[in-house]
Design an enzyme around this catalytic site. Structure first.
Site, PDB file in Angstrom:
ATOM      1  N   GLU A 133     -13.017  17.944  15.972  1.00 45.26           N
ATOM      2  CA  GLU A 133     -14.134  17.009  16.054  1.00 45.26           C
ATOM      3  C   GLU A 133     -13.698  15.636  16.534  1.00 45.26           C
ATOM      4  O   GLU A 133     -14.403  14.973  17.307  1.00 45.26           O
ATOM      5  CB  GLU A 133     -14.828  16.897  14.688  1.00 45.26           C
ATOM      6  CG  GLU A 133     -15.582  18.136  14.250  1.00 45.26           C
ATOM      7  CD  GLU A 133     -14.686  19.176  13.605  1.00 45.26           C
ATOM      8  OE1 GLU A 133     -15.200  20.251  13.239  1.00 45.26           O
ATOM      9  OE2 GLU A 133     -13.463  18.925  13.456  1.00 45.26           O
ATOM     10  N   VAL A 150      16.877  -5.663  -3.532  1.00 43.20           N
ATOM     11  CA  VAL A 150      17.983  -4.732  -3.353  1.00 43.20           C
ATOM     12  C   VAL A 150      19.002  -5.383  -2.425  1.00 43.20           C
ATOM     13  O   VAL A 150      18.725  -5.644  -1.258  1.00 43.20           O
ATOM     14  CB  VAL A 150      17.499  -3.394  -2.776  1.00 43.20           C
ATOM     15  CG1 VAL A 150      18.687  -2.476  -2.484  1.00 43.20           C
ATOM     16  CG2 VAL A 150      16.523  -2.723  -3.739  1.00 43.20           C
ATOM     17  N   LYS A 183     -17.091   2.469   5.992  1.00 37.65           N
ATOM     18  CA  LYS A 183     -16.728   2.656   7.403  1.00 37.65           C
ATOM     19  C   LYS A 183     -17.109   4.073   7.805  1.00 37.65           C
ATOM     20  O   LYS A 183     -16.593   5.040   7.252  1.00 37.65           O
ATOM     21  CB  LYS A 183     -15.225   2.429   7.592  1.00 37.65           C
ATOM     22  CG  LYS A 183     -14.695   2.765   8.980  1.00 37.65           C
ATOM     23  CD  LYS A 183     -13.175   2.651   9.011  1.00 37.65           C
ATOM     24  CE  LYS A 183     -12.613   3.073  10.355  1.00 37.65           C
ATOM     25  NZ  LYS A 183     -11.121   3.070  10.365  1.00 37.65           N
ATOM     26  N   THR A 196       0.822  -1.209   0.000  1.00 39.58           N
ATOM     27  CA  THR A 196       0.000   0.000   0.000  1.00 39.58           C
ATOM     28  C   THR A 196       0.854   1.256   0.000  1.00 39.58           C
ATOM     29  O   THR A 196       0.594   2.203  -0.754  1.00 39.58           O
ATOM     30  CB  THR A 196      -0.935  -0.001   1.223  1.00 39.58           C
ATOM     31  OG1 THR A 196      -1.777  -1.152   1.171  1.00 39.58           O
ATOM     32  CG2 THR A 196      -1.803   1.243   1.233  1.00 39.58           C
ATOM     33  N   ALA A 197       1.907   1.284   0.813  1.00 38.28           N
ATOM     34  CA  ALA A 197       2.742   2.483   0.926  1.00 38.28           C
ATOM     35  C   ALA A 197       3.433   2.805  -0.387  1.00 38.28           C
ATOM     36  O   ALA A 197       3.396   3.948  -0.865  1.00 38.28           O
ATOM     37  CB  ALA A 197       3.772   2.303   2.046  1.00 38.28           C
TER      38      ALA A 197
END
Length: 508
Positions: free
Chosen positions: A446, A185, A78, A13-14
């Protein structure tokens, strides 16, 4: 020297979030070349399956259809995190709970909070937003007729992390022309000034780039192994350091909660995230207060004795962040930059925030690196520290006394000076917008109000003007009407998701 060749080391994801954010930069800079190098041998962690509303803006910017995203990633809506048993059972009842909602009503703030403090006859979130009732009715935040990335209420998603990374990868490669290499790597070569000069890989030899982004996860191949940037450990503030994770199939006719369930236990908490076909469950705990065997037994109890029927694993968590996220010609993102426990879905949140911030001011030449890295590091340190405070807030406000874990979490010595100052102020005054003076507060007014007063934080009441009281009463009347309309008219999750997969959503 111009920065024309960029390497992203690591997928997941990153890595692919970074590729899409930088791909947008490449739209205006045709000379920029982006290559993502992903190991074919190292699996992604794959448990970051909760998001916050900001992800909608990123997906929309990337040009990804919401309907395609929902279909491809088994996504569900969500609208909240439901915190169960975070308060003492004897004082507040077994299965006591509150909602940290994603809806941010424009009238929300000091006046409504004061009214609630004077008469706590129902839950704080219920007094503020119709989303509390919508969540408890298991309704979705939108209808099939709503356009993509918009709805009647604020929302984010639960998602399959592996499928999400695949979708982001496909988008980055096809829409933005990001190059994708499968390679390990093996060595990082540094230049005379300590910058990264090149990468030595097992299948593509030596590769030279002008700028490097470390998305190699906990391994932190560039920022840690090569550049030796120290790690700011936050274990003295946030105690949990392990998680037992498992995936549990769900029935086809089972209702899908429109919120993450976060259930506290003696030495931590349990996440329960429902996708369309399965639940992701994680038992998060502190090894200082609970051993591994007990953790597994308690997760088995939570799953009604069914844990042995599924594959599960234990993940160690080192909690903290890099002292500098940007060093020389390298920026760390995702788990390489840092990790805080997953209580408020902060991993994807901070990765998306940092990648977007980097892309908005991406350097065009090496002459800009010193000044831009200094600013980036200043912003990221502030963002990380305030997120640490927000996570700590959940623990230090709890009045549980059933274990030393909860008692020790209330020790002021485990809180930052900023958090202690804010809590002292808020004992006398309701939080307001001016208390959050930086736009780099990842969690804002909030968010704090929902958690503070969801956990019955004590603030001194103040005298209200008659005009304010009238305005509040009028709002409460409108709230009752709007709540009924939404609960009556919004669909349940599963039928809506099935319709979206069949018919899609409207585009603007």
């Amino acid at each position: 020297m111009d920065i024309l060749k960029v390497a992203i080391v690591g997928g997941g994801t990153a890595g692919w979030l970074a590729a899409n954010h930088l791909g947008l930069v490449g739209v205006d800079n045709k000379q920029l070349s982006i290559t993502l190098i992903e190991s074919p041998d190292i699996p992604t962690v794959g448990v970051g399956e909760g998001t916050v509303p900001a992800i909608r803006q990123s997906l929309k910017k990337f040009g990804i259809s919401e309907a395609e995203f929902i279909t491809r990633c088994d996504a569900t809506f969500k609208q909240s995190i439901k915190f169960v048993n975070w308060l003492d059972k004897d004082s507040h009842g077994d299965n006591n709970f509150y909602h940290h909602l994603f809806d941010m009503p424009p009238v929300m703030g000091k006046e409504l909070t004061q009214k609630w403090l004077a008469n706590k006859y129902r839950a704080y979130a219920e007094n503020i937003s119709p989303q509390h009732a919508v969540c408890e009715a298991y309704k979705a935040p939108k209808n099939i007729s709503d356009v993509e990335y918009s709805g009647s209420l604020g929302y984010a998603y639960h998602l399959n992390a592996a499928k999400f990374a695949d979708l982001l990868a496909e988008n980055a490669k096809t829409r933005f022309g990001v190059n994708h290499l499968k390679a390990n790597v093996e060595q990082v070569i540094l230049g005379n000034e300590g910058e990264i000069k090149s990468l030595v890989t097992d299948s593509h030899g030596s590769l030279d780039f002008d700028f490097y982004i470390d998305c190699s996860g906990f391994a932190s191949l560039l920022i840690d192994k090569a550049l030796k940037v120290p790690f700011n450990n936050k274990a003295e503030q946030l105690f949990v350091d392990k998680a037992v994770v498992v995936q549990v199939p769900t029935l086809a006719d089972e209702k899908i909660p429109p919120f993450t369930i976060s259930t506290a236990h003696q030495a931590g908490w349990i996440w329960d995230i429902a996708l369309s076909t399965r639940r992701g469950v994680g038992f998060v705990y502190s090894s200082q207060y609970m051993d591994d065997e007990t953790a597994v037994k308690k997760l088995d109890t939570y799953l009604n004795g069914q844990l042995s029927a599924h594959q599960f694993r234990t993940i160690p968590m080192t909690v903290g962040y890099r002292a500098r996220s940007w060093e020389k010609n390298c920026v760390a993102l995702g788990l390489a930059q840092g990790f805080l426990e997953p209580l408020e879905a902060t991993s994807i949140l901070l990765t998306d925030f940092a990648a977007g911030f980097l892309a908005s001011r991406f350097p065009r030449s090496t002459q800009q690196l010193t000044s831009m890295s200094s600013r980036f590091n200043q912003v990221m340190e502030y963002a990380w520290e305030r997120v640490v405070d927000f996570i700590k807030l959940h623990y230090c406000l709890s009045d549980r006394t059933d274990s030393q874990f909860w008692i020790d979490n209330r020790d002021p010595a485990t809180m930052s000076d900023e958090l202690k100052q804010r809590l002292a102020l808020w004992h006398n005054f309701v939080p307001n917008r001016e208390d959050f003076f930086s736009k780099f507060e990842v969690f804002d007014l909030e968010n704090y109000l929902y958690v503070l007063y969801g956990m019955h934080f004590s603030t001194q009441e103040t005298t209200e003007m008659n005009a304010e009281l009238t305005e509040q009463e009028n709002y409460q009347k409108r709230l009752i009407q709007v709540t009924k309309q939404l609960v009556d008219n919004l669909p349940e999750q599963r039928p809506l998701l099935e319709k979206i997969k069949m018919y899609g959503l409207q585009t603007v």
